[in-house]
Write an enzyme that holds these catalytic residues in place. Structure first.
Site, PDB file in Angstrom:
ATOM      1  CD  GLU A 151      16.955 -62.237  21.469  1.00  0.00           C
ATOM      2  OE1 GLU A 151      17.267 -61.584  20.465  1.00  0.00           O
ATOM      3  OE2 GLU A 151      16.729 -61.699  22.577  1.00  0.00           O
ATOM      4  CD  GLU A 256      16.746 -60.823  28.041  1.00  0.00           C
ATOM      5  OE1 GLU A 256      16.088 -60.024  27.354  1.00  0.00           O
ATOM      6  OE2 GLU A 256      17.746 -61.437  27.602  1.00  0.00           O
TER       7      GLU A 256
HETATM    8  O1  G3I Z   1      25.835 -46.909  24.079  1.00  0.00           O
HETATM    9  C1  G3I Z   1      25.199 -46.160  23.036  1.00  0.00           C
HETATM   10  C2  G3I Z   1      25.417 -44.703  23.225  1.00  0.00           C
HETATM   11  O2  G3I Z   1      26.786 -44.427  23.091  1.00  0.00           O
HETATM   12  C3  G3I Z   1      24.580 -43.925  22.199  1.00  0.00           C
HETATM   13  O3  G3I Z   1      24.693 -42.560  22.443  1.00  0.00           O
HETATM   14  C4  G3I Z   1      23.112 -44.329  22.286  1.00  0.00           C
HETATM   15  C5  G3I Z   1      22.254 -43.650  21.204  1.00  0.00           C
HETATM   16  O4  G3I Z   1      21.128 -44.424  20.871  1.00  0.00           O
HETATM   17  O5  G3I Z   1      23.024 -45.711  22.077  1.00  0.00           O
HETATM   18  C6  G3I Z   1      23.707 -46.458  23.066  1.00  0.00           C
HETATM   19  O6  G3I Z   1      23.551 -47.807  22.798  1.00  0.00           O
HETATM   20  C7  G3I Z   1      22.284 -48.358  23.073  1.00  0.00           C
HETATM   21  C8  G3I Z   1      22.477 -49.487  24.082  1.00  0.00           C
HETATM   22  O7  G3I Z   1      21.270 -50.146  24.299  1.00  0.00           O
HETATM   23  C9  G3I Z   1      23.006 -48.989  25.437  1.00  0.00           C
HETATM   24  O8  G3I Z   1      22.086 -48.138  26.015  1.00  0.00           O
HETATM   25  C10 G3I Z   1      21.687 -48.896  21.802  1.00  0.00           C
HETATM   26  O9  G3I Z   1      21.347 -47.817  20.941  1.00  0.00           O
HETATM   27  C11 G3I Z   1      20.441 -49.695  22.088  1.00  0.00           C
HETATM   28  O10 G3I Z   1      19.983 -50.337  20.896  1.00  0.00           O
HETATM   29  C12 G3I Z   1      20.769 -50.750  23.122  1.00  0.00           C
HETATM   30  O11 G3I Z   1      19.583 -51.445  23.408  1.00  0.00           O
HETATM   31  C13 G3I Z   1      19.750 -52.654  24.090  1.00  0.00           C
HETATM   32  C14 G3I Z   1      19.166 -53.782  23.241  1.00  0.00           C
HETATM   33  O12 G3I Z   1      19.250 -54.989  23.963  1.00  0.00           O
HETATM   34  C15 G3I Z   1      19.918 -53.931  21.926  1.00  0.00           C
HETATM   35  O13 G3I Z   1      19.661 -55.150  21.331  1.00  0.00           O
HETATM   36  C16 G3I Z   1      19.017 -52.556  25.422  1.00  0.00           C
HETATM   37  O14 G3I Z   1      19.700 -51.633  26.266  1.00  0.00           O
HETATM   38  C17 G3I Z   1      18.970 -53.928  26.094  1.00  0.00           C
HETATM   39  O15 G3I Z   1      18.094 -53.896  27.185  1.00  0.00           O
HETATM   40  C18 G3I Z   1      18.455 -54.969  25.113  1.00  0.00           C
HETATM   41  O16 G3I Z   1      18.483 -56.224  25.741  1.00  0.00           O
HETATM   42  C19 G3I Z   1      17.989 -57.322  24.970  1.00  0.00           C
HETATM   43  C20 G3I Z   1      18.759 -58.547  25.422  1.00  0.00           C
HETATM   44  O17 G3I Z   1      20.138 -58.327  25.290  1.00  0.00           O
HETATM   45  C21 G3I Z   1      18.316 -59.773  24.624  1.00  0.00           C
HETATM   46  N1  G3I Z   1      16.875 -59.954  24.695  1.00  0.00           N
HETATM   47  C22 G3I Z   1      16.081 -58.798  24.349  1.00  0.00           C
HETATM   48  C23 G3I Z   1      16.491 -57.588  25.180  1.00  0.00           C
HETATM   49  C24 G3I Z   1      15.615 -56.405  24.870  1.00  0.00           C
HETATM   50  O18 G3I Z   1      15.799 -55.981  23.549  1.00  0.00           O
END
Ligand code: G3I
Length: 365
Positions: A151, A256
């Site tokens: 990205e 993805e």
């Molecule tokens: O692990 C913590 C947990 O401890 C906490 O209680 C909870 C509360 O919100 O958050 C958890 O972390 C989250 C994490 O996913 C694991 O579930 C984050 O808040 C959340 O922001 C994070 O989102 C991820 C996102 O990337 C962050 O950038 C998504 O799962 C994941 O699917 C997404 O993947 C990205 C690719 O890496 C790159 N391309 C876009 C794609 C979608 O955004």
């Protein structure tokens, strides 16, 4: 003699049954076309749920950590590494005869804080070198492919003003690929991004990849994140982009994939998580289940795009869906939190959806 014949017949029956079962999986159906991948949460990597673990082993042959190999989780401080989950991912892949796609080495988001503290070229180069050597080096020879840079391009085709660009200028891009190639010479090296069918973005990505190639760095592929909707982007836009990227002499992967079925708030597209919207009843219409016509529309959409991928299977090396079942998907929380979305191939009970059967159908002999 009679006994031998019975043993032989039983063995043939067992093999036939095994083949029948095996043919009912995506990974076997798409064997010879491209890898079929998925993204795994921490719990899925650790096989906490045996039903999901069996499903992943049966259906997919390329595994990506949805979050656990991003720098802030894997390498949170300059001298602190947390290998446990990533090690488990490689062990799981080896146990299930699957490939690992490493996601991701250099990304502005979910980025370890220490990168942001580097203000000189020398310090930033040292930090990138240390990170890539440690991560790509640890799994060298066991990683099928890496998202080396994730990205880095904006929707208008300009380079994203990340901390890497600010300190090193655009040279950081070629540097990342050179470091990754040195640390893991056998892995395929990818540039990965969302909204890759947009015209200006596509031109920007092509300009950037050409520069990386001109620098002498090795870049093997371009990952098109498929965070798409029921109608957008069009098949023509997807095909034009696949062909435009392949014309650079690289492979293309759909990295993805998920097909969002919910209304899209205005002004939100792609996967820029800095965008957000309020969760309202109008934006969350299917809390009690997906209507049949939407299920059918989604199945058709999956079928159409997989037919397109098959048409270009000589270019496409992997198609990865971004999550195992609808309940796991990040799309339940983006761009509005707490919605009930249905973007994947398996439902919340891990049952195959119409969308699943529609793409299996394409490979029926
Ligand atoms: O692990 C913590 C947990 O401890 C906490 O209680 C909870 C509360 O919100 O958050 C958890 O972390 C989250 C994490 O996913 C694991 O579930 C984050 O808040 C959340 O922001 C994070 O989102 C991820 C996102 O990337 C962050 O950038 C998504 O799962 C994941 O699917 C997404 O993947 C990205 C690719 O890496 C790159 N391309 C876009 C794609 C979608 O955004």
């Amino acid at each position: 003699m009679k006994l031998n014949r019975i043993v032989l017949l039983s063995a043939m029956l067992v093999t036939a049954l095994a083949n029948t079962t095996f043919a009912q999986s995506l990974r076997s159906a798409y064997d010879g076309a491209f890898l079929i991948g998925t993204a795994l949460s921490t719990n899925q990597i650790l096989e906490k749920d045996p039903v999901q673990a069996a499903l992943v082993a049966k259906e997919f042959n390329a595994l990506t950590a949805e979050n656990d190999m991003k720098s802030s989780l894997l390498h949170p401080e300059e001298d602190v590494y947390k290998w446990e989950i990533a090690d488990a991912l490689y062990a799981l892949a080896e146990k299930t005869n699957s490939k690992v796609h490493g996601h991701t080495l250099i990304w502005h988001s979910q980025l370890s804080r220490f990168f942001r503290e580097k203000k000189t070229k020398e310090d930033m180069i040292a930090a990138m070198t240390k990170h890539i050597n440690a991560v790509a080096g640890r799994y060298a020879g066991r990683t099928f492919s890496w998202d080396v840079v994730n990205e880095a391009v904006e929707g208008d085709g300009s380079l994203r003003k990340s901390v890497f660009l600010e300190v090193l200028g655009e040279d950081y891009l070629a540097l990342a690929f050179k470091l990754a190639a040195a640390a893991d010479p056998k892995a395929e090296l990818y540039y990965n991004d969302y909204s890759m069918t947009g015209v200006e973005k596509r031109e920007g990505v092509i300009r950037m990849v050409k520069k990386i190639q001109e620098s002498g760095a090795k870049i093997d592929g371009i990952g098109m994140q498929g965070h798409w909707g029921l109608e957008s982007p069009t098949l023509e836009e997807i095909e034009t982009s696949i062909l435009a990227y392949a014309a650079l002499g690289v492979k293309v992967s759909i990295t993805e994939l998920d097909i969002d079925v919910l209304p899209n708030p205005r002004n939100v597209s792609g996967a820029d998580i800095s965008q957000s919207a309020q969760n309202t009843a109008a934006l969350n219409p299917y809390v009690n289940g997906l209507p049949d016509e939407i299920k059918a529309a989604q199945a058709k959409r999956y079928k159409d795009i997989f037919a397109l991928f098959l048409k270009h299977k000589s270019i496409i090396s992997r198609v990865t869906v971004w999550g195992v079942n609808d309940g796991n998907s990040w799309k339940n929380n983006f761009p509005a939190r707490g919605r009930t979305n249905y973007p994947l191939l398996f439902d919340r009970e891990n049952k195959p959806k119409e969308a699943y059967y529609s793409i299996l159908e394409l490979r029926k002999k």
